[in-house]
Design a protein around this motif. Structure first.
Motif, PDB file in Angstrom:
ATOM      1  N   ALA A 191       0.823  -1.206   0.000  1.00 36.97           N
ATOM      2  CA  ALA A 191       0.000   0.000   0.000  1.00 36.97           C
ATOM      3  C   ALA A 191       0.855   1.254   0.000  1.00 36.97           C
ATOM      4  N   SER A 192       0.220   2.362  -0.372  1.00 36.92           N
ATOM      5  CA  SER A 192       0.828   3.684  -0.285  1.00 36.92           C
ATOM      6  C   SER A 192      -0.157   4.599   0.411  1.00 36.92           C
ATOM      7  N   PHE A 193       0.357   5.438   1.316  1.00 39.96           N
ATOM      8  CA  PHE A 193      -0.529   6.296   2.098  1.00 39.96           C
ATOM      9  C   PHE A 193       0.188   7.605   2.425  1.00 39.96           C
ATOM     10  N   ASN A 194      -0.325   8.697   1.898  1.00 33.21           N
ATOM     11  CA  ASN A 194       0.147  10.026   2.291  1.00 33.21           C
ATOM     12  C   ASN A 194      -0.611  10.420   3.554  1.00 33.21           C
ATOM     13  N   ILE A 195       0.068  10.334   4.689  1.00 28.98           N
ATOM     14  CA  ILE A 195      -0.560  10.696   5.965  1.00 28.98           C
ATOM     15  C   ILE A 195      -0.304  12.186   6.187  1.00 28.98           C
ATOM     16  N   VAL A 228       3.639  -0.820   3.764  1.00 30.83           N
ATOM     17  CA  VAL A 228       3.012   0.466   3.468  1.00 30.83           C
ATOM     18  C   VAL A 228       4.103   1.513   3.255  1.00 30.83           C
ATOM     19  N   ALA A 229       4.066   2.163   2.097  1.00 27.44           N
ATOM     20  CA  ALA A 229       4.952   3.294   1.840  1.00 27.44           C
ATOM     21  C   ALA A 229       4.239   4.555   2.324  1.00 27.44           C
ATOM     22  N   ILE A 230       4.878   5.282   3.214  1.00 26.26           N
ATOM     23  CA  ILE A 230       4.285   6.476   3.820  1.00 26.26           C
ATOM     24  C   ILE A 230       4.952   7.723   3.257  1.00 26.26           C
ATOM     25  N   GLN A 231       4.121   8.715   2.921  1.00 25.85           N
ATOM     26  CA  GLN A 231       4.647  10.020   2.528  1.00 25.85           C
ATOM     27  C   GLN A 231       4.183  11.094   3.522  1.00 25.85           C
ATOM     28  N   ASN A 243      -0.827   6.296  -6.560  1.00 24.83           N
ATOM     29  CA  ASN A 243      -0.832   5.147  -7.456  1.00 24.83           C
ATOM     30  C   ASN A 243       0.349   4.222  -7.167  1.00 24.83           C
ATOM     31  N   LEU A 244       0.300   3.059  -7.795  1.00 22.06           N
ATOM     32  CA  LEU A 244       1.418   2.116  -7.829  1.00 22.06           C
ATOM     33  C   LEU A 244       1.709   1.843  -9.302  1.00 22.06           C
ATOM     34  N   VAL A 245       2.984   1.942  -9.690  1.00 21.67           N
ATOM     35  CA  VAL A 245       3.380   1.824 -11.092  1.00 21.67           C
ATOM     36  C   VAL A 245       4.481   0.780 -11.206  1.00 21.67           C
TER      37      VAL A 245
END
Length: 321
Positions: A59-63, A90-93, A259-261
């Motif tokens: 997952a990706s999540f901009n918190i 989870v990739a966090i931004q 997104n995921l690319v």
């Protein structure tokens, strides 16, 4: 972006030490068709909290502005922790705190139920006084971090406001079959410079992939601040595919930013399942409560937990332009 690519390749080799004939429009049409097919075959849905051993969820999540203030809101932290527990990685931004204890304390909250998550935290980045960090949070019961794989992509020409954080993960395997491994590129583009940054990210993607010839599964994920039809030169790479299509990823439901690319030809472990987690529906929140959690929604994709052995041998060779 030729000069950027050349500088990046040289800088990356120094930093690590040890470690397109097709028509662009045709490529874009193929990419869009692939994403549409995935969308039709795997309707957007929230991931269950019960996971099988046959797949993992990335997952990706901009918190939004994740720092001391947000950590001081127990009801918000509780929702965030529940969200993370639904995924393997989870990739966090947008970690935005000078206090470097914020992410470790958050992981403690995630593990309060007996789970065993760990984290990777990148350096503070940004051209202004408002610095941000990338983070990865991963379930150590299913995932292991490959030693020596974490680095920040060098950007000697300063095309990127916040240089991506790279890390390689592998699914833990107790059998004879190798667990799925992937290199992740965590990115948060500047909304005012998306044209420049998306045209640089194709070179980032190729350079990271070429730097690890034994790894064919490279996934760029994060807050791109553009939808799937505005990926610039990144979207024109041969075989490139995006996961999220036609679904808003911001909390107010207006725009698709996250997104995921990846290269669909090599990352055949993608199961076709993906989604955008609806914070309001899944956690019974009002819009105002959901916006307290973040102005972005988590996006995710599912991958087979077993490595497909045909990926590396079948990966086409490409050069950084």
């Amino acid at each position: 972006m030729r000069r950027f690519a050349t500088c990046l390749s040289i800088a990356l080799m120094l930093a690590l030490l040890a470690g397109c004939g097709a028509d662009a429009q045709q490529i874009l049409q193929e990419v869009r068709a692939e994403a549409e097919a995935n969308r039709n075959s795997a309707p957007v849905a929230s991931p269950s909290t019960v996971r099988s051993g046959d797949s993992i969820r990335v997952a990706s999540f901009n918190i939004q502005v994740f720092g001391v203030s947000k950590m001081g809101k127990p009801e918000v932290v509780d929702v965030l922790a529940q969200v993370i527990r639904r995924f393997d990685i989870v990739a966090i931004q947008e970690v935005r705190a000078a206090d470097q204890s914020v992410v470790p304390r958050f992981v403690e909250q995630i593990n309060a139920t007996g789970r065993q998550y760990a984290h990777v935290l990148g350096p503070r980045l940004g051209r202004t006084s408002s610095k941000e960090q990338y983070a990865y949070i991963y379930d150590t019961q299913s995932i292991e971090l490959v030693p020596g794989s974490v680095y920040t992509v060098p950007d000697p020409s300063d095309f990127l406001h916040r240089e991506p954080l790279v890390a390689r993960f592998q699914v833990r395997s107790t059998g004879r079959e190798q667990g799925f491994s992937c290199t992740l590129i965590n990115i948060h583009t500047d909304p005012d410079e998306t044209d420049i940054e998306l045209d640089a990210l194709d070179d980032v993607y190729l350079t990271v992939r070429n730097n690890a010839p034994d790894e064919d599964d490279v996934i760029l994920l994060g807050d791109l601040n553009v939808d799937e039809r505005h990926l610039g030169e990144l979207g024109q790479l041969s075989g490139i595919a995006y996961v999220v299509s036609g679904v808003p990823t911001n909390t107010i439901g207006k725009s698709t930013y996250d997104n995921l690319v990846f290269d669909r030809r090599s990352t055949t472990e993608f199961t076709g399942a993906w989604g955008v987690l609806d914070l309001m529906a899944d956690y019974g929140l009002t819009l105002d409560q959901a916006k307290q959690v973040s102005d972005h929604l988590p996006v995710w994709a599912e991958f087979a937990s077993r490595e497909h052995v045909t990926g590396i041998a079948g990966r086409p060779t490409e050069t950084v332009r």
